[in-house]
Write a protein that holds these residues in place. Structure first.
Motif, PDB file in Angstrom:
ATOM      1  N   LEU A 120       0.848  -1.191   0.000  1.00 52.27           N
ATOM      2  CA  LEU A 120       0.000   0.000   0.000  1.00 52.27           C
ATOM      3  C   LEU A 120       0.887   1.245   0.000  1.00 52.27           C
ATOM      4  O   LEU A 120       1.143   1.848   1.037  1.00 52.27           O
ATOM      5  CB  LEU A 120      -0.922  -0.006   1.220  1.00 52.27           C
ATOM      6  CG  LEU A 120      -1.883  -1.193   1.337  1.00 52.27           C
ATOM      7  CD1 LEU A 120      -2.647  -1.137   2.655  1.00 52.27           C
ATOM      8  CD2 LEU A 120      -2.847  -1.215   0.154  1.00 52.27           C
ATOM      9  N   THR A 121       1.370   1.610  -1.166  1.00 45.67           N
ATOM     10  CA  THR A 121       2.185   2.813  -1.295  1.00 45.67           C
ATOM     11  C   THR A 121       1.461   3.814  -2.180  1.00 45.67           C
ATOM     12  O   THR A 121       0.577   3.451  -2.978  1.00 45.67           O
ATOM     13  CB  THR A 121       3.560   2.501  -1.905  1.00 45.67           C
ATOM     14  OG1 THR A 121       3.381   2.094  -3.271  1.00 45.67           O
ATOM     15  CG2 THR A 121       4.263   1.387  -1.137  1.00 45.67           C
ATOM     16  N   ASP A 162       2.199  -6.356   9.108  1.00 45.09           N
ATOM     17  CA  ASP A 162       3.079  -5.292   8.627  1.00 45.09           C
ATOM     18  C   ASP A 162       3.294  -5.303   7.123  1.00 45.09           C
ATOM     19  O   ASP A 162       3.705  -4.294   6.546  1.00 45.09           O
ATOM     20  CB  ASP A 162       4.442  -5.384   9.324  1.00 45.09           C
ATOM     21  CG  ASP A 162       4.352  -5.112  10.812  1.00 45.09           C
ATOM     22  OD1 ASP A 162       3.410  -4.394  11.213  1.00 45.09           O
ATOM     23  OD2 ASP A 162       5.195  -5.628  11.566  1.00 45.09           O
ATOM     24  N   GLY A 163       3.056  -6.417   6.466  1.00 43.10           N
ATOM     25  CA  GLY A 163       3.282  -6.484   5.036  1.00 43.10           C
ATOM     26  C   GLY A 163       4.762  -6.510   4.694  1.00 43.10           C
ATOM     27  O   GLY A 163       5.602  -6.915   5.502  1.00 43.10           O
ATOM     28  N   LEU A 164       5.106  -6.070   3.502  1.00 48.72           N
ATOM     29  CA  LEU A 164       6.491  -6.095   3.047  1.00 48.72           C
ATOM     30  C   LEU A 164       7.338  -5.043   3.754  1.00 48.72           C
ATOM     31  O   LEU A 164       6.856  -3.969   4.107  1.00 48.72           O
ATOM     32  CB  LEU A 164       6.548  -5.856   1.533  1.00 48.72           C
ATOM     33  CG  LEU A 164       5.913  -6.929   0.643  1.00 48.72           C
ATOM     34  CD1 LEU A 164       5.940  -6.480  -0.815  1.00 48.72           C
ATOM     35  CD2 LEU A 164       6.613  -8.267   0.800  1.00 48.72           C
ATOM     36  N   VAL A 220       2.327  -2.817  -6.297  1.00 49.41           N
ATOM     37  CA  VAL A 220       0.976  -3.121  -6.772  1.00 49.41           C
ATOM     38  C   VAL A 220       0.030  -3.151  -5.587  1.00 49.41           C
ATOM     39  O   VAL A 220       0.390  -3.628  -4.507  1.00 49.41           O
ATOM     40  CB  VAL A 220       0.931  -4.490  -7.500  1.00 49.41           C
ATOM     41  CG1 VAL A 220      -0.419  -4.679  -8.177  1.00 49.41           C
ATOM     42  CG2 VAL A 220       2.057  -4.621  -8.490  1.00 49.41           C
ATOM     43  N   ARG A 221      -1.186  -2.664  -5.794  1.00 49.54           N
ATOM     44  CA  ARG A 221      -2.214  -2.747  -4.756  1.00 49.54           C
ATOM     45  C   ARG A 221      -3.492  -3.318  -5.358  1.00 49.54           C
ATOM     46  O   ARG A 221      -3.741  -3.172  -6.567  1.00 49.54           O
ATOM     47  CB  ARG A 221      -2.494  -1.378  -4.140  1.00 49.54           C
ATOM     48  CG  ARG A 221      -3.040  -0.355  -5.106  1.00 49.54           C
ATOM     49  CD  ARG A 221      -3.316   0.982  -4.428  1.00 49.54           C
ATOM     50  NE  ARG A 221      -3.777   1.980  -5.398  1.00 49.54           N
ATOM     51  CZ  ARG A 221      -5.039   2.108  -5.783  1.00 49.54           C
ATOM     52  NH1 ARG A 221      -5.984   1.300  -5.291  1.00 49.54           N
ATOM     53  NH2 ARG A 221      -5.382   3.030  -6.672  1.00 49.54           N
ATOM     54  N   PRO A 243      -7.390  -2.930  -5.526  1.00 50.61           N
ATOM     55  CA  PRO A 243      -8.417  -1.935  -5.201  1.00 50.61           C
ATOM     56  C   PRO A 243      -9.430  -2.482  -4.201  1.00 50.61           C
ATOM     57  O   PRO A 243      -9.853  -3.636  -4.301  1.00 50.61           O
ATOM     58  CB  PRO A 243      -9.075  -1.648  -6.558  1.00 50.61           C
ATOM     59  CG  PRO A 243      -8.035  -2.041  -7.567  1.00 50.61           C
ATOM     60  CD  PRO A 243      -7.318  -3.213  -6.968  1.00 50.61           C
ATOM     61  N   MET A 244      -9.807  -1.670  -3.229  1.00 50.04           N
ATOM     62  CA  MET A 244     -10.704  -2.088  -2.157  1.00 50.04           C
ATOM     63  C   MET A 244     -11.932  -1.180  -2.095  1.00 50.04           C
ATOM     64  O   MET A 244     -11.917  -0.044  -2.577  1.00 50.04           O
ATOM     65  CB  MET A 244      -9.979  -2.038  -0.811  1.00 50.04           C
ATOM     66  CG  MET A 244      -8.796  -2.962  -0.707  1.00 50.04           C
ATOM     67  SD  MET A 244      -9.309  -4.667  -0.508  1.00 50.04           S
ATOM     68  CE  MET A 244      -7.796  -5.496  -0.948  1.00 50.04           C
ATOM     69  N   ALA A 245     -12.967  -1.682  -1.460  1.00 51.65           N
ATOM     70  CA  ALA A 245     -14.183  -0.909  -1.206  1.00 51.65           C
ATOM     71  C   ALA A 245     -14.577  -1.090   0.256  1.00 51.65           C
ATOM     72  O   ALA A 245     -13.944  -1.847   0.994  1.00 51.65           O
ATOM     73  CB  ALA A 245     -15.309  -1.376  -2.133  1.00 51.65           C
ATOM     74  N   GLY A 246     -15.599  -0.394   0.670  1.00 50.05           N
ATOM     75  CA  GLY A 246     -16.154  -0.578   1.999  1.00 50.05           C
ATOM     76  C   GLY A 246     -15.257  -0.130   3.135  1.00 50.05           C
ATOM     77  O   GLY A 246     -15.412  -0.591   4.263  1.00 50.05           O
ATOM     78  N   GLY A 247     -14.295   0.727   2.837  1.00 51.92           N
ATOM     79  CA  GLY A 247     -13.406   1.199   3.883  1.00 51.92           C
ATOM     80  C   GLY A 247     -12.348   0.200   4.308  1.00 51.92           C
ATOM     81  O   GLY A 247     -11.621   0.423   5.277  1.00 51.92           O
ATOM     82  N   VAL A 248     -12.221  -0.907   3.574  1.00 53.25           N
ATOM     83  CA  VAL A 248     -11.205  -1.922   3.874  1.00 53.25           C
ATOM     84  C   VAL A 248      -9.936  -1.570   3.106  1.00 53.25           C
ATOM     85  O   VAL A 248      -9.980  -1.261   1.909  1.00 53.25           O
ATOM     86  CB  VAL A 248     -11.698  -3.323   3.464  1.00 53.25           C
ATOM     87  CG1 VAL A 248     -10.622  -4.364   3.705  1.00 53.25           C
ATOM     88  CG2 VAL A 248     -12.970  -3.669   4.219  1.00 53.25           C
ATOM     89  N   ASP A 249      -8.795  -1.606   3.791  1.00 56.11           N
ATOM     90  CA  ASP A 249      -7.564  -1.221   3.102  1.00 56.11           C
ATOM     91  C   ASP A 249      -6.761  -2.402   2.561  1.00 56.11           C
ATOM     92  O   ASP A 249      -5.917  -2.229   1.681  1.00 56.11           O
ATOM     93  CB  ASP A 249      -6.670  -0.364   4.005  1.00 56.11           C
ATOM     94  CG  ASP A 249      -6.190  -1.100   5.249  1.00 56.11           C
ATOM     95  OD1 ASP A 249      -6.604  -2.259   5.442  1.00 56.11           O
ATOM     96  OD2 ASP A 249      -5.418  -0.516   6.022  1.00 56.11           O
TER      97      ASP A 249
END
Length: 300
Positions: free
Chosen positions: A222-223, A249-251, A263-264, A266-272
């Motif tokens: 998530l950058t 923590d992710g990468l 790469v990310r 895409p999300m909806a509903g306020g979920v990251d």
């Protein structure tokens, strides 16, 4: 062929043959059973299994997949009822001089720490891991698992990798053991199907090695500058290494910096973000090789 595939008239003969030559156990402290002690103690098993060069396969399906992959058993442990379903495996083990231990459920539970309801256990010799370069030769899609500590997530990622056309999986030094019992079980034995090895050092050195072999390294993170999965899947590189990070923590920032792109999803509903196993499945499906058609069936 298991005994469940036989005509009813043949079952008694198979049962008699299967019970011949097995070693019946009544004492959970029997030293011959050391490979199976305290299977629920994750800290103990993570240390002792690699040191002793073994892993434990659980369930008929997993054992059969391990054997089909050419892995060598050290011994088998099962309740009596499973001698018929695994009659062919038992016969081969007996012919090869491999011990077959059979006991009551309470004895096995006292030994292993859990109720065995998935058929059988097998202590297997760990195979020698291949060199990273050998796995990369000819590969188009590679999955890199960075420091994922949950064995369930590791197993789920391997299952997705097998289903969605990944040619190799690389696990970093601190990633959970793909051959730990829970990871193997969750993967449904696909850890024996998808070639894998450890990549070290990582990320410095490892990312460069991937590039030297013609791979674009894509870090899922998530950058602010990350492209969407839709954008990447619209025109994916011919050779692509997908890097997924540890739970929470992710990468690491070093891995993101060493990658060619971020790469990310895409999300909806306020979920990251998604759980790493879910994100893995989504990413691999979107970036699957063209040999896998939209219907999921392999195409020519």
């Amino acid at each position: 062929m298991s005994a469940t595939d036989l005509p009813a008239a043949e079952v008694p003969r198979v049962v008699a043959e299967a019970t011949d030559g097995v070693e019946w156990i009544a004492d959970p402290t029997d030293p011959r059973l050391a490979d199976y002690v305290a299977l629920t103690d994750v800290a103990l098993r993570r240390r002792t299994e690699p040191e002793r060069g073994l892993y434990v396969a659980e369930s008929e399906k997993v054992i059969r997949r391990a054997l089909a992959a050419g892995h060598r058993p050290r011994s088998f442990l099962m309740a009596e009822r499973w001698l018929t379903d695994l009659a062919d495996v038992v016969a081969d083990a007996r012919e090869g001089g491999i011990p077959i231990y059979v006991g009551e459920h309470d004895v096995i539970e006292a030994l292993t720490g859990f109720h065995l309801h998935r058929g059988a256990l097998a202590a297997m010799q760990r195979p020698v891991l291949p060199a990273v370069g050998d796995l990369l030769a000819g590969a188009r899609r590679v999955l890199v698992l960075e420091d994922i500590v949950d064995h369930t997530n590791v197993g789920a990622c391997f299952r997705s990798a097998a289903a969605l056309g990944v040619d190799a999986v690389l696990v970093t030094p601190r990633c959970a053991d793909p051959l730990y019992r829970r990871a193997v079980r969750v993967s449904m034995g696909t850890v024996f199907q998808v070639p894998w090895t450890r990549i070290e050092p990582w990320p410095l050195g490892g990312a460069e090695l991937l590039r030297e072999n013609g791979f674009t390294v894509a870090a899922f993170a998530l950058t602010e500058t990350a492209m969407t999965l839709d954008e990447l899947s619209a025109d994916p590189p011919e050779r692509l290494a997908l890097v997924l990070g540890t739970e929470g923590d992710g990468l690491t920032r070093h891995t993101i910096a060493a990658a060619d792109l971020a790469v990310r999803i895409p999300m909806a509903g306020g979920v990251d973000s998604l759980n790493v196993a879910a994100a893995c499945a989504v990413a691999l499906w979107a970036l699957r090789p063209s040999a896998i058609g939209a219907s999921g069936a392999a195409t020519v």
